[in-house]
Design a protein around this motif. Structure first.
Motif, short mmCIF file in Angstrom:
data_model
loop_
_atom_site.label_atom_id
_atom_site.label_comp_id
_atom_site.label_asym_id
_atom_site.label_seq_id
_atom_site.Cartn_x
_atom_site.Cartn_y
_atom_site.Cartn_z
N LYS A 190 5.78 4.87 -0.12
CA LYS A 190 5.61 5.99 0.80
C LYS A 190 6.91 6.78 0.87
CE LYS A 190 4.21 3.29 4.17
NZ LYS A 190 3.67 2.81 5.47
N THR A 191 6.81 8.09 0.74
CA THR A 191 8.00 8.94 0.82
C THR A 191 7.67 10.11 1.75
OG1 THR A 191 7.30 10.21 -1.11
CG2 THR A 191 8.79 8.36 -1.50
N GLY A 192 8.67 10.59 2.46
CA GLY A 192 8.46 11.72 3.36
C GLY A 192 7.45 11.37 4.44
N GLU A 193 6.78 12.39 4.95
CA GLU A 193 5.81 12.17 6.01
C GLU A 193 4.43 11.81 5.48
OE1 GLU A 193 5.62 15.47 8.64
OE2 GLU A 193 7.67 15.22 9.37
N ASP A 194 4.08 12.29 4.27
CA ASP A 194 2.73 12.01 3.75
C ASP A 194 2.67 12.04 2.23
OD1 ASP A 194 3.12 14.70 3.38
OD2 ASP A 194 1.36 15.36 4.50
N ASP A 195 3.79 11.79 1.57
CA ASP A 195 3.84 11.77 0.11
C ASP A 195 4.00 10.34 -0.39
OD1 ASP A 195 6.05 14.65 -0.01
OD2 ASP A 195 3.89 14.54 0.30
N MET A 196 3.79 10.17 -1.69
CA MET A 196 4.04 8.89 -2.34
C MET A 196 4.77 9.09 -3.65
SD MET A 196 0.65 6.50 -2.13
CE MET A 196 -0.31 6.24 -0.63
N ASP A 197 5.54 8.08 -4.03
CA ASP A 197 6.01 7.93 -5.41
C ASP A 197 5.09 6.90 -6.05
OD1 ASP A 197 8.06 9.69 -4.92
OD2 ASP A 197 9.63 8.17 -4.84
N MET A 198 4.55 7.22 -7.23
CA MET A 198 3.61 6.31 -7.89
C MET A 198 4.07 6.04 -9.31
SD MET A 198 -0.06 7.88 -6.59
CE MET A 198 -0.93 6.31 -6.64
#
Length: 286
Positions: A190-198
């Motif tokens: 989970k990154t930021g408020e509602d992003d992801m690193d995948m």
């Protein structure tokens, strides 16, 4: 709940049975529901409606109907956690279950805003950021194309499954600059408020992506089917212009009914069904 509010305000004796699994409870904040310019958290909306129901004196039973049947004199009889209830009419608002991707605590990810299930609801909030759609069927293709209105950078991740579309579709996706990633998911953060690193496979990394699941749904229509309610091919309840089913006195509303899965639509269904029930009782149909 909308149907219960309307029926109570028409002086009809109403019982609300709540299984506690509303999809709305997972909404981190909805910005497209009319009347809430700053958005509304799903649980807050449910709480406000519960307060309204309480003010109208509508009793609420927490639980789900384990068994439903029609009595000889035409009433509906349900067993709810060992409690027998009878009604002259029944409105099914049992909703549906989303098929979740194999991510740890997927439902929590939805509630936190990191995993999305409704591009109609929140596609606007992508605001040009890259997006990844999880799925291996034409549903994922359709969702990726829908999201083109909100971002130019979209990929479909099949999580190791073989894509279930033909070469012509695959070529069209290349032309539309929609990447297809077939490697399995190695990790996500989970990154930021509602992003992801995948991370996929052995090193394919997507950074700061908005993630959607396009894996379909499972309608909660089994109890309605016990009464002989006609279902669509996808398992949803078939209804007429007044939300009536093929079983007299039985109605269906919300996501369990074929149509657009939106709060506003479900509320409208509830209003229509409530008026239909009121008129049915008023004219002596039951």
């Amino acid at each position: 709940m909308t149907a219960a509010i309307y029926l109570a305000r028409m002086n009809r004796k109403t019982l609300l049975v709540d299984g506690g699994r509303s999809r709305a409870r997972l909404i981190p904040r909805s910005y497209n529901h009319p009347g809430f310019p700053g958005g509304v958290i799903g649980r807050d909306l449910l709480a406000r409606m519960r307060e309204q129901i309480a003010e109208l004196g509508v009793p609420v039973v927490e639980g789900e109907a384990a068994q439903f049947e029609r009595t000889a004199d035409g009433f509906f009889k349900a067993d709810i956690r060992g409690r027998l209830v009878l009604g002259q009419n029944v409105i099914f608002a049992t909703g549906l279950e989303d098929n979740m991707p194999p991510l740890d605590h997927a439902h929590d990810l939805v509630a936190e805003g990191y995993l999305r299930i409704c591009p109609i609801c929140d596609g606007y909030e992508i605001a040009g950021r890259p997006a990844v759609v999880i799925g291996a069927t034409m549903r994922a293709v359709a969702e990726a194309r829908f999201l083109k209105a909100f971002t130019p950078t979209i990929a479909i991740a099949t999580l190791g499954e073989a894509p279930q579309w033909d070469e012509e579709t695959q070529a069209a996706l290349r032309e539309e600059n929609i990447e297809v990633v077939v490697e399995p998911l190695s990790s996500f953060t989970k990154t930021g408020e509602d992003d992801m690193d995948m991370m996929f496979g052995k090193g394919k990394l997507f950074k700061g992506v908005v993630v959607y699941a396009a894996l379909g749904v499972r309608p909660r229509s089994q109890v309605a089917a016990q009464l002989g309610v006609r279902l669509e091919e996808d398992g949803r309840i078939n209804t007429g212009a007044h939300q009536e089913t093929n079983v007299e006195g039985c109605f269906g509303v919300g996501d369990v009914v074929t149509g657009l899965n939106q709060i506003g639509v479900a509320m409208a269904h509830g209003e229509v069904a409530a008026v239909a029930v009121h008129n049915r009782l008023r004219t002596g149909s039951r």
